[in-house]
Every structure is written in structure tokens, then in C-alpha cells.
Design an enzyme around this catalytic site. Structure first.
Site: not given
Length: 505
Positions: A262-263
């Protein structure tokens, strides 16, 4: 003549470009260039509520930094523009209307509250509410109302959406270059919203219309779009258009292999997940590969191996070699585990190939930022240090002693190296340095080694304390290279300082 290959990278400008998106752009680029085709950049900004200022320019800058620029897109307008969906919004209504005309779509007037009530009612009965053939005739839409009633509702300004009318009972045969043949029963598909009464299309309609108008031949995108494939193929069919070929890339997984990268994972786990640094309007800073000192070639090489394999033992590929070797058929279906250590390995390999003069320039900028001024030969210094360096910052960690004389001496090493006879031996080294006209490493080596051998002293007795005097620790390149770079005056100054240190003990 066969059709020219055209692919597109179509991100939403909702923030910085995650490396999963960069990998999608890279695979599109490699495929297009392999087949003499073009890659387009299309900005999918129909959802203006999620638009983030600066995201579009960030995307373009990131692709340019990685040397995988697009052939068409914002700022590179050609025949298929405009390339921002927000600037194309007047196009889509006619295509939604055409689907209604052909009976492949219909107007639906159900409010959000009504649909929510249906969902809750179904849940209470242990069922899932899907708006499709099963219940569409029990809901508020133009399949139930007469044409006249429908037009009256629209004229009165009642809110509506246009929904796709999924086929009721068909086995859809789908093909994917990476995943092969798939089958979907259309009876489980919902009637997706294609157009909203605010005049904006949903992703599905805009995507298909744009890909058709931009003459896209291959859609190479992330696995998360796989559930939309059936709808997209049905839309092409409803329009009477030839569908492009599809290829859905595997997910990039966390280093643990547990879930999608994920970011937020990068800064939590200590590595970048964005190509360039990103600063949010709230003042948060997310690290980027460029600012962390990675070379674009290393990042590209690392990303290419996330889900693709050349089928050989070769791991280091230039961009040209990647283009030559790339085949979509060699992309895996399974998720690709991200490995930060492997990324550093690629960076180390590429660091060795950088021209010493170029590296010296970058190291010079690094020193300037640290407010370290020097007249030493940086090209020579980096040539000696880079074998052990992965980043430019490592050159400082390994060679900071070139710019700052040691203030202390490593305790363990000095106990071993600084003996009773050491000051006299170092004083003789100073005499040799003083009398030396040629201060090249080769000459100094020949002179001092000749003296050590002729006096039968033992190299360790001279070389260890000499290195310690110059560096402060038992590290660094060849001692004679260090002497040569520091020059006569600085070398003698450091040795005499070490002699004084030993005299105080």
C-alpha cells in the site's frame, strides 16, 4: 498492413504515483516499444472530488525521470486529444444515449435511500442485493415506465442514472494474454451505472469510449480491474466495436507476502513506494526513490522483475535490453513480493556503472549541501570508494576522512597499532614524504615499501599506524592512494598529530 500497437497508461490524479502504477506504465512502455508502437497518457479525472493539485505534473515528471516518457498525452497533444477526461466530458452522453437507443442500457430513477433500503431488506433475509435481470423490473427505471413517463421524469429534473443492461443468461468467454481463457456467467453481473444525471460518465463508460476513440489495441492494467473485464467486453460488443486485447498484471505484495503493497507501507517499513518525494497539503512528506538517491535505471530494472521473468539467468538489463526481452506471456499470474534489499542490490550494481566524473559531480553537490568545501580530486576519490557504495551518501560514510582530519583514533585499533617504536617509524615516514617530489601513489608506494623492506621492519608495524593516523579507523582504500589525494602538507600534518597523540599517552 497490421494495425499499429497503441497502449495507454491511465492514472487518476488523486495523489502521488505508487510504484504499482509505475510498473503498469513500464510494462505498457516496454510492450509498445518492443512492437514499434505508441504509449499514451490519459488522465482519468472524472471524479473531481478526489482530484489532487500537482498530481498530474508529478505523474509526468516521474515517467520522464525514469526515462519512460509517453508519446502522447497532456502537453504532447496529437490527434486523439484532449487527454484529460474532464476535458472530454461532452463526448460521453452521445455514447450513453446510443446504448439506450440500441436497448443495451436504460434510465434508472431509484434514489440512494431506496437502494439502501433494498440492500438492508435483502441482508435481513440473508441475501445479497444486485441490481440486474433478477429484480430490474421491480425497480424504478425505463424498463418499467413507458417512454412517455420516462421523458416526463427527465423533463421534470428527476435525478437518474443510465445503467448497462447485462445479458440475462449467457456464458461469456474471456481471453487474457497473461491469464488465458476465463468464463463468466452473465447472470451474476450487476447492471453497472454508466452515466450520472450530473452529466459525468462513470469510469466504465469513459474508459471504453476513450480506449476506442484513441485506437488502443492492448489494455495492460492491474489485476484489480479483472472483475470489470466482463462488463468492458460486453460494452465493446454493445457498441459494435472490436475490443482490444487485455492483459491484467499481478499485484505487488508487501515484503512479507501478506497483502497488497500500500501507499503507507513504505515509510512504515523504511523504503520508498513512490518514484519521487511527495508533500501533501497537510505537510506530510512521503519519501521517493529519486530523493533517496536511487538511480532511475535501478528502479526500472527492479520494477521489471516484479511479476516478469526473462526466462534466463540475466538480472541486469538496460532499458533497451528490457524492450528487446519483454513478452507479456512471460508475466506471472501470482502476486510479486516486493523486496527492498533486492532493490538496493540493483542500485549497487548500477552505481558501479556510473561514470566517475558524473558521480564526482553528484558527490560534490552532496558535500555542498553538507557545507563541506574541498579542493581535493573528487573524481579520484569516488573511483576508489564506489565499489563499496550503494548510494552517493555512502561515499561520505566511507570517505568523510578525506575532508576532515581525524580527531580521535579507534580505541581497539590504536591499542594494536600504536606501539613504543611507532612514533619513530612514523617520523621516518614523514621524512620520506618530505623528500618526495613525486607524490603519486605509485611513487610513494615504491619509496616507503622499499624502505620497510630494506630495514626489515615488517609492514604491519608501519602500515597500520599510518592508516590510523590518516583515517582515524582501519578503513578506506589503499594507504598510498589516500596519501596521494590528501597531498604532502595534509598527510604530514595528520601523521605528526598522531605522533603527538602517542606522546601524550
Amino acid at each position: 498492413m497490421s494495425q499499429k500497437i497503441r497502449v495507454r497508461f491511465a492514472p487518476s490524479p488523486t495523489g502521488p504515483l505508487h510504484i504499482g502504477g509505475v510498473r503498469t506504465a513500464l510494462f505498457n512502455y516496454l510492450f509498445a516499444k518492443k512492437h514499434g508502437g505508441d504509449i499514451l497518457l490519459r488522465i482519468e479525472d472524472t471524479d473531481q472530488t478526489r482530484y489532487v493539485e500537482g498530481a498530474e505534473s508529478y505523474i509526468i515528471e516521474a515517467l520522464n525521470w525514469l526515462n519512460i516518457p509517453v508519446d502522447e498525452g497532456p502537453g504532447k497533444e496529437k490527434d486523439c486529444g484532449p487527454y484529460r477526461q474532464s476535458e472530454r466530458k461532452n463526448l460521453y452522453k452521445q455514447y450513453a444515449d446510443a446504448l439506450i437507443e440500441s436497448g443495451n442500457a436504460y434510465y434508472a430513477f431509484d434514489t440512494a435511500e431506496e437502494l439502501d433500503a433494498h440492500r438492508k431488506d435483502h441482508e435481513a433475509k440473508g441475501k445479497t442485493f444486485i441490481y440486474n435481470w433478477h429484480n430490474r423490473f421491480k425497480l424504478k427505471n425505463s424498463l418499467v415506465f413507458s417512454a412517455e413517463e420516462t421523458q416526463q421524469k427527465i423533463a421534470k429534473g428527476e435525478e437518474y442514472v443510465i445503467r448497462f443492461k447485462s445479458p440475462e443468461d449467457e456464458t461469456l468467454h474471456l481471453k487474457d494474454i497473461i491469464r488465458g481463457e476465463m468464463q463468466v456467467e452473465t447472470s451474476i453481473l450487476d447492471d453497472k451505472v454508466l452515466f450520472k444525471s450530473d452529466g459525468m460518465p462513470t469510469y466504465h463508460l469513459a474508459n471504453i469510449v476513450d480506449d476506442h476513440l484513441m485506437k488502443i489495441t492492448h489494455v495492460i492494467r492491474g489485476e484489480e480491474w479483472l472483475p470489470s473485464l466482463a462488463l468492458h467486453v460486453l460494452l465493446y460488443r454493445a457498441f459494435g466495436w472490436n475490443a482490444p486485447q487485455f492483459a491484467h498484471l499481478p499485484l505487488i505484495l508487501k515484503p512479507t507476502g501478506n497483502g497488497k503493497l500500500s501507499k503507507r507501507d513504505g515509510d512504515k517499513m523504511g523504503f520508498p513506494v513512490f518514484p519521487l518525494e511527495w508533500k501533501t497539503s497537510e505537510g506530510d512528506v512521503f519519501s521517493g526513490y529519486r530523493e533517496d538517491g536511487y538511480l532511475p535505471e535501478a528502479v526500472v530494472n527492479m520494477l521489471a522483475f516484479l511479476g516478469w521473468n526473462p526466462g534466463t539467468e540475466q538480472e541486469i538489463f538496460s532499458l533497451e535490453e528490457l524492450v528487446e526481452a519483454f513478452e507479456l506471456e512471460r508475466v506471472h499470474k501470482a502476486g510479486a513480493k516486493f523486496d527492498p534489499e533486492k532493490t538496493k542490490w540493483f542500485q549497487h550494481q548500477y552505481m558501479q556503472t556510473v561514470d566517475d566524473l558524473k558521480l564526482a559531480g553528484e558527490f560534490g553537490e552532496f558535500l555542498e549541501a553538507k557545507k563541506v568545501s574541498t579542493e581535493l580530486n573528487l573524481t579520484k576519490i569516488v573511483s576508489l570508494l564506489k565499489e563499496r557504495a550503494t548510494f552517493v551518501s555512502d561515499l561520505w560514510e566511507q570517505g568523510g576522512f578525506f575532508f576532515k582530519a581525524p580527531k580521535t583514533y579507534d580505541e581497539k585499533a590504536s591499542e594494536k597499532a600504536f606501539k613504543v617504536e611507532t612514533p619513530d617509524l612514523l617520523q621516518k615516514v614523514v621524512s620520506h614524504l618530505n623528500s618526495s617530489e613525486d607524490f603519486s601513489a605509485e611513487n610513494l608506494s615504491a619509496q616507503i615499501k622499499g624502505w620497510v623492506t630494506s630495514e626489515n621492519i615488517g609492514f604491519g608495524k608501519v602500515m597500520m599506524p599510518l592508516r590510523l593516523a590518516l583515517v582515524g579507523e582501519m578503513k578506506g582504500p589503499d594507504v598510498f592512494d589516500i596519501l596521494s589525494i590528501l597531498g604532502k602538507e595534509e598527510s604530514i600534518s595528520r601523521i605528526e598529530k598522531a605522533i603527538r597523540f602517542m606522546g601524550q599517552k
